[in-house]
Design a protein around this motif. Structure first.
Motif, PDB file in Angstrom:
ATOM      1  N   PRO A 233       0.812  -1.220   0.000  1.00 47.44           N
ATOM      2  CA  PRO A 233       0.000   0.000   0.000  1.00 47.44           C
ATOM      3  C   PRO A 233       0.843   1.267   0.000  1.00 47.44           C
ATOM      4  O   PRO A 233       1.849   1.354   0.707  1.00 47.44           O
ATOM      5  CB  PRO A 233      -0.810  -0.118   1.295  1.00 47.44           C
ATOM      6  N   PRO A 234       0.449   2.245  -0.807  1.00 47.58           N
ATOM      7  CA  PRO A 234       1.169   3.520  -0.817  1.00 47.58           C
ATOM      8  C   PRO A 234       0.908   4.286   0.473  1.00 47.58           C
ATOM      9  O   PRO A 234      -0.143   4.140   1.088  1.00 47.58           O
ATOM     10  CB  PRO A 234       0.573   4.250  -2.026  1.00 47.58           C
ATOM     11  N   ILE A 235       1.882   5.069   0.882  1.00 49.16           N
ATOM     12  CA  ILE A 235       1.741   5.861   2.096  1.00 49.16           C
ATOM     13  C   ILE A 235       1.645   7.330   1.703  1.00 49.16           C
ATOM     14  O   ILE A 235       2.555   7.890   1.096  1.00 49.16           O
ATOM     15  CB  ILE A 235       2.945   5.648   3.039  1.00 49.16           C
ATOM     16  N   HIS A 236       0.508   7.947   2.020  1.00 50.22           N
ATOM     17  CA  HIS A 236       0.283   9.347   1.691  1.00 50.22           C
ATOM     18  C   HIS A 236       0.004  10.115   2.976  1.00 50.22           C
ATOM     19  O   HIS A 236      -1.015   9.881   3.626  1.00 50.22           O
ATOM     20  CB  HIS A 236      -0.888   9.503   0.724  1.00 50.22           C
ATOM     21  N   PRO A 237       0.872  11.026   3.379  1.00 50.87           N
ATOM     22  CA  PRO A 237       0.632  11.777   4.606  1.00 50.87           C
ATOM     23  C   PRO A 237      -0.534  12.742   4.499  1.00 50.87           C
ATOM     24  O   PRO A 237      -1.100  13.157   5.504  1.00 50.87           O
ATOM     25  CB  PRO A 237       1.964  12.529   4.804  1.00 50.87           C
ATOM     26  N   GLU A 238      -0.897  13.106   3.266  1.00 46.88           N
ATOM     27  CA  GLU A 238      -1.994  14.045   3.088  1.00 46.88           C
ATOM     28  C   GLU A 238      -2.963  13.495   2.040  1.00 46.88           C
ATOM     29  O   GLU A 238      -2.654  12.581   1.291  1.00 46.88           O
ATOM     30  CB  GLU A 238      -1.459  15.409   2.633  1.00 46.88           C
TER      31      GLU A 238
END
Length: 501
Positions: A233-238
């Protein structure tokens, strides 16, 4: 968008030699011999011999050009010959006499795990045969809709008319992957959606651990595509922008890109999609990533358009499903279940032997089905398969008149050996798989979802209450008490998921 759309290969010159072969096999199946029939689309296009000239590949593109218009015509000839190394398993379907056996959960697994999925908004809810009214292309249709649950990697993905959501292995909410946009009434029992004026989120397919999503806007004939890899899974802080010029969805990790109107088929491999259709004269079509038509598989049950009769009067059913990582289908009035082997080949996998009680096309569409055996539902497990079939045509009037009877057989996947099953109910909608593993929640036979080597089932508060209501005599008092306690604590924004391994 890596891994969604493959490189496009330009074939400037394709000179073919046409050979007419008449192949007769012991199953009386039509075999159409095509060019290199057992190769994938990529192999078919890149193989060089005296009849194929290949030129250099074009640079890869993340998305196909929205101005690209697929050329007219079909690239490859269909082939549906028997695979000698894996001949079809013959399944004898008959009204067998003798002792019937109940379906038990221990036949399909040895352990049970319960997870409660919870939406973060207390006013949100999961669908449970909720009445959905949809206005699409100026046509209004209503149907009952329930939220579907899939186990993908370490995550659970739910999908319904409202959108696609992501939960972790413990049931905690992670993301809204994609939500529909619409104005209208929405409550626990009824939703009115006008998708012609709104954007509709869809779970296009789940393939190799990746969820492929689509957002359609019928009014402007637009479509956006995106993907989410549950295995990495990609990690997106926003939050990311969700569909271009039309707005954003806070907290979503999926980036959607505007693309052309591509056929929304199931993935056969990374380069190829397959669409199953139930009408004449085509039963299936394969496409590449650009939308080019690779092959069309003709419907063996053909009839003139002038003879077309409403599906309401149609007695038989078609199946289309994925098992063991492969796509399978059965068209109505055909005794064979085919496995989609490649872009231009389908292989007979299972063949129903219905004997003289097989219903023919004309008898079926004219409801001359008394004494005939008709496949109704097909469920594939790891080592076995369940066939629910009817004696006579199933419809509300036939049920009311007592002219239809349901039967159930459990087949061994390898040998085709059949066991007669006691459903303990008049209709399959009320039939249960007895939970003899932990004595807890039984599984409704008609709602079982098989995934990989396991079985998954999901329950809202209303669905558990419906099981109790319809099966008062078949559920022990102690178990019924446990189920009632489970239903009492579930809220509309919660769903109980049962995973059997």
């Amino acid at each position: 968008m890596p891994n969604v759309f493959s490189n496009r290969i330009n074939v400037l010159s394709l000179v073919t030699r046409h050979l007419s072969l008449i192949v007769t096999c012991h199953l009386s199946l039509i075999s159409c011999s095509g060019r290199n029939p057992n190769l994938s689309e990529n192999q078919l296009l890149t193989l060089t011999n005296d009849s194929v000239q290949i030129v250099a590949e074009t640079p890869p593109a993340a998305l196909p050009d929205t101005s690209y218009v697929p050329p007219v015509g079909v690239k490859f000839t269909e082939n549906r010959s028997v695979d000698p190394a894996s001949p079809p398993v013959i399944l004898k379907v008959s009204l067998q006499t003798g002792a019937k056996q109940p379906l038990k959960l221990s036949q399909f697994g040895s352990s049970v795990e319960y997870i409660t999925l919870k939406l973060p908004d207390e006013k949100d809810f999961f669908l449970s045969e909720t009445s959905i009214q949809i206005n699409s292309d100026n046509r209004v249709r209503s149907h009952g809709s329930s939220t579907q649950v899939n186990k993908v990697g370490d995550y659970f993905v739910t999908s319904d008319e409202l959108g696609i959501r992501l939960f972790d292995s413990k049931g905690a909410f992670v993301h809204n992957l994609l939500l529909s946009e619409f104005d209208g009434e929405r409550d626990f029992k009824k939703i009115e959606i006008e998708f012609f004026e709104s954007k509709r989120a869809r779970l296009w397919d789940i393939f190799n651990g990746t969820c492929y999503l689509a957002m359609t806007y019928a009014k402007e004939r637009k479509i956006w595509a995106g993907q989410y890899n549950c295995l990495s899974p990609p990690i997106h802080p926003e939050g990311k922008q969700i569909y271009g010029e039309s707005g954003s969805l806070t907290g979503s990790p999926v980036e959607m890109q505007l693309t052309q109107q591509l056929p929304m088929g199931k993935f056969l491999d990374n380069q190829t999609r397959f669409i199953f259709t139930t009408g004449c004269p085509v039963v299936g079509t394969s496409f590449n990533a650009m939308g080019d038509t690779l092959c069309r598989f003709t419907n063996l049950v053909r009839r003139d358009e002038s003879q077309r009769i409403s599906a309401i009067a149609n007695s038989d059913k078609s199946f289309f499903y994925r098992a063991d990582g492969k796509l399978y289908f059965r068209q109505a009035y055909c005794d064979t279940i085919f496995r989609v082997q490649s872009a231009n080949r389908i292989v007979p996998a299972y063949c129903f032997n219905l004997g003289v009680q097989r219903v023919g096309l004309e008898d079926g569409i004219r409801s001359r089905t008394q004494g005939k055996l008709i496949p109704w539902k097909w469920i594939v497990f790891k080592n076995s398969m369940v066939l629910i079939f009817t004696e006579g045509r199933d419809c509300p009037n036939c049920r009311k008149a007592g002219e239809v009877t349901f039967h159930c057989l459990l087949f061994d996947k390898q040998t085709g050996h059949a066991t007669v099953i006691d459903m303990k109910s008049q209709y399959p909608e009320e039939a249960l798989i007895e939970n003899d593993i932990d004595g807890g929640l039984p599984l409704p036979l008609n709602a079982v979802n098989t995934q990989g080597d396991g079985v998954i089932a999901s329950f809202t508060k209303g669905q558990i209450e419906e099981i109790l209501k319809n099966n008062v005599k078949n559920i022990p008092a102690e178990t019924a008490s446990k189920l009632k306690a489970q239903a009492d604590v579930l809220r509309p924004n919660e769903m109980l998921v049962m995973v059997v391994r």
